[in-house]
Motif scaffolding. Structure first.
Motif, mmCIF file in Angstrom:
data_model
loop_
_atom_site.group_PDB
_atom_site.id
_atom_site.type_symbol
_atom_site.label_atom_id
_atom_site.label_comp_id
_atom_site.label_asym_id
_atom_site.label_seq_id
_atom_site.Cartn_x
_atom_site.Cartn_y
_atom_site.Cartn_z
ATOM 1 N N THR A 32 -9.652 -12.746 26.682
ATOM 2 C CA THR A 32 -8.242 -13.084 26.467
ATOM 3 C C THR A 32 -7.692 -13.558 27.810
ATOM 4 O O THR A 32 -7.119 -12.769 28.565
ATOM 5 N N THR A 33 -7.907 -14.835 28.108
ATOM 6 C CA THR A 33 -7.659 -15.348 29.453
ATOM 7 C C THR A 33 -6.196 -15.273 29.878
ATOM 8 O O THR A 33 -5.918 -15.209 31.075
ATOM 9 N N LYS A 34 -5.270 -15.289 28.950
ATOM 10 C CA LYS A 34 -3.850 -15.190 29.300
ATOM 11 C C LYS A 34 -3.296 -13.792 29.057
ATOM 12 O O LYS A 34 -2.118 -13.549 29.272
ATOM 13 N N GLY A 35 -4.156 -12.884 28.600
ATOM 14 C CA GLY A 35 -3.682 -11.554 28.244
ATOM 15 C C GLY A 35 -2.833 -11.633 26.983
ATOM 16 O O GLY A 35 -2.635 -12.705 26.412
ATOM 17 N N GLN A 36 -2.346 -10.479 26.547
ATOM 18 C CA GLN A 36 -1.456 -10.465 25.393
ATOM 19 C C GLN A 36 -0.739 -9.131 25.295
ATOM 20 O O GLN A 36 -1.174 -8.137 25.867
ATOM 21 N N THR A 37 0.368 -9.164 24.590
ATOM 22 C CA THR A 37 1.164 -7.967 24.355
ATOM 23 C C THR A 37 1.267 -7.770 22.852
ATOM 24 O O THR A 37 1.510 -8.727 22.110
ATOM 25 N N ARG A 38 1.053 -6.529 22.410
ATOM 26 C CA ARG A 38 1.078 -6.225 20.984
ATOM 27 C C ARG A 38 2.099 -5.128 20.696
ATOM 28 O O ARG A 38 2.187 -4.163 21.443
ATOM 29 N N ASP A 39 2.805 -5.285 19.589
ATOM 30 C CA ASP A 39 3.624 -4.197 19.067
ATOM 31 C C ASP A 39 2.824 -3.510 17.967
ATOM 32 O O ASP A 39 1.647 -3.838 17.743
ATOM 33 N N LEU A 40 3.422 -2.559 17.283
ATOM 34 C CA LEU A 40 2.688 -1.798 16.265
ATOM 35 C C LEU A 40 2.133 -2.706 15.174
ATOM 36 O O LEU A 40 0.965 -2.581 14.787
ATOM 37 N N LYS A 41 2.928 -3.630 14.699
ATOM 38 C CA LYS A 41 2.482 -4.525 13.624
ATOM 39 C C LYS A 41 1.261 -5.336 14.058
ATOM 40 O O LYS A 41 0.282 -5.452 13.314
ATOM 41 N N LYS A 42 1.288 -5.865 15.276
ATOM 42 C CA LYS A 42 0.169 -6.667 15.780
ATOM 43 C C LYS A 42 -1.057 -5.789 16.053
ATOM 44 O O LYS A 42 -2.192 -6.204 15.775
ATOM 45 N N LEU A 43 -0.854 -4.574 16.572
ATOM 46 C CA LEU A 43 -1.972 -3.657 16.783
ATOM 47 C C LEU A 43 -2.707 -3.377 15.473
ATOM 48 O O LEU A 43 -3.938 -3.406 15.418
ATOM 49 N N LEU A 44 -1.945 -3.118 14.423
ATOM 50 C CA LEU A 44 -2.560 -2.802 13.129
ATOM 51 C C LEU A 44 -3.237 -4.026 12.525
ATOM 52 O O LEU A 44 -4.332 -3.916 11.965
ATOM 53 N N ALA A 45 -2.620 -5.193 12.668
ATOM 54 C CA ALA A 45 -3.240 -6.423 12.157
ATOM 55 C C ALA A 45 -4.539 -6.723 12.901
ATOM 56 O O ALA A 45 -5.552 -7.082 12.288
ATOM 57 N N ASP A 46 -4.529 -6.545 14.220
ATOM 58 C CA ASP A 46 -5.731 -6.818 15.005
ATOM 59 C C ASP A 46 -6.842 -5.804 14.729
ATOM 60 O O ASP A 46 -8.024 -6.138 14.827
ATOM 61 N N SER A 47 -6.475 -4.581 14.364
ATOM 62 C CA SER A 47 -7.512 -3.598 14.018
ATOM 63 C C SER A 47 -8.216 -4.014 12.730
ATOM 64 O O SER A 47 -9.425 -3.817 12.592
ATOM 65 N N GLU A 48 -7.489 -4.608 11.802
ATOM 66 C CA GLU A 48 -8.098 -5.141 10.572
ATOM 67 C C GLU A 48 -8.996 -6.330 10.905
ATOM 68 O O GLU A 48 -10.106 -6.449 10.387
ATOM 69 N N ARG A 49 -8.512 -7.189 11.786
ATOM 70 C CA ARG A 49 -9.265 -8.382 12.171
ATOM 71 C C ARG A 49 -10.570 -8.009 12.875
ATOM 72 O O ARG A 49 -11.599 -8.661 12.704
ATOM 73 N N ALA A 50 -10.549 -6.915 13.647
ATOM 74 C CA ALA A 50 -11.743 -6.469 14.385
ATOM 75 C C ALA A 50 -12.898 -6.154 13.446
ATOM 76 O O ALA A 50 -14.065 -6.328 13.817
ATOM 77 N N LYS A 51 -12.583 -5.716 12.240
ATOM 78 C CA LYS A 51 -13.652 -5.407 11.274
ATOM 79 C C LYS A 51 -14.474 -6.644 10.920
ATOM 80 O O LYS A 51 -15.651 -6.530 10.584
ATOM 81 N N GLY A 52 -13.874 -7.827 10.998
ATOM 82 C CA GLY A 52 -14.602 -9.060 10.736
ATOM 83 C C GLY A 52 -15.351 -9.582 11.942
ATOM 84 O O GLY A 52 -16.281 -10.364 11.819
ATOM 85 N N LEU A 53 -14.940 -9.136 13.135
ATOM 86 C CA LEU A 53 -15.551 -9.605 14.369
ATOM 87 C C LEU A 53 -16.684 -8.704 14.858
ATOM 88 O O LEU A 53 -17.635 -9.174 15.473
ATOM 89 N N LEU A 54 -16.540 -7.402 14.600
ATOM 90 C CA LEU A 54 -17.500 -6.415 15.106
ATOM 91 C C LEU A 54 -18.123 -5.638 13.963
ATOM 92 O O LEU A 54 -17.434 -5.249 13.026
ATOM 93 N N SER A 55 -19.417 -5.375 14.074
ATOM 94 C CA SER A 55 -20.046 -4.491 13.089
ATOM 95 C C SER A 55 -19.958 -3.045 13.547
ATOM 96 O O SER A 55 -20.011 -2.128 12.729
ATOM 97 N N SER A 56 -19.800 -2.848 14.864
ATOM 98 C CA SER A 56 -19.590 -1.498 15.409
ATOM 99 C C SER A 56 -19.062 -1.613 16.827
ATOM 100 O O SER A 56 -19.150 -2.681 17.454
ATOM 101 N N GLN A 57 -18.516 -0.511 17.317
ATOM 102 C CA GLN A 57 -18.104 -0.447 18.716
ATOM 103 C C GLN A 57 -18.195 0.987 19.201
ATOM 104 O O GLN A 57 -18.122 1.929 18.415
ATOM 105 N N ARG A 58 -18.367 1.119 20.520
ATOM 106 C CA ARG A 58 -18.522 2.448 21.123
ATOM 107 C C ARG A 58 -17.724 2.496 22.412
ATOM 108 O O ARG A 58 -17.722 1.530 23.187
ATOM 109 N N TYR A 59 -17.044 3.613 22.631
ATOM 110 C CA TYR A 59 -16.314 3.871 23.871
ATOM 111 C C TYR A 59 -16.969 5.060 24.564
ATOM 112 O O TYR A 59 -16.819 6.187 24.109
ATOM 113 N N ALA A 60 -17.705 4.812 25.647
ATOM 114 C CA ALA A 60 -18.322 5.887 26.423
ATOM 115 C C ALA A 60 -17.372 6.222 27.567
ATOM 116 O O ALA A 60 -17.158 5.401 28.467
#
Length: 132
Positions: free
Chosen positions: A43-71
């Motif tokens: 995200t070369t310009k960065g971005q700011t999200r409110d609650l609505k955008k956070l929730l929409a992007d979490s749905e979108r992530a399901k199409g982009l990623l099959s899994s993710q891990r936070y160590a």
């Protein structure tokens, strides 16, 4: 209060790993949440999200990623502030730039969260992606 906020942060990271969306994810956030992702290789310009955008992007992530891990590498909590240093690994569901579907994308991340009423009010992400 710090331990409670740290526990909430760790449960939040687990929810992200589990690809949690909708109301289950919204429960972590204060209604006035603001999340800032500072510029990075993805995200070369960065971005700011409110609650609505956070929730929409979490749905979108399901199409982009099959899994993710936070160590989690380190944590710090004081008052209403929590800082975590994590190594993120995402397995791609689709190709991204030079990486094919199924490849892993990695980033070292610094996340700084503030809490209000036991929920995330602000989240600032500094994500350093490995070349891709």
């Amino acid at each position: 209060m710090s331990t409670s906020n740290l526990d909430t942060t760790l449960r939040y990271l687990k929810a992200l790993e589990d690809m949690t969306t909708g109301e289950a994810l919204a429960a972590f956030f204060h209604p006035d949440v603001v999340q800032r992702e500072y510029p990075n290789a993805l995200t070369t310009k960065g971005q700011t999200r409110d609650l609505k955008k956070l929730l929409a992007d979490s749905e979108r992530a399901k199409g982009l990623l099959s899994s993710q891990r936070y160590a989690v590498r380190s944590t710090f909590a004081q008052g209403d502030t929590v800082a975590v240093e994590v190594d993120w690994t995402g397995t791609l569901a689709i190709p991204v730039r030079t990486l094919p579907a199924g490849a892993q994308m990695r980033a070292a991340c610094g996340m700084f969260l503030t809490f209000k009423d036991g929920r995330i009010l602000t989240q600032n992400n500094y994500d350093c992606f490995e070349p891709f």
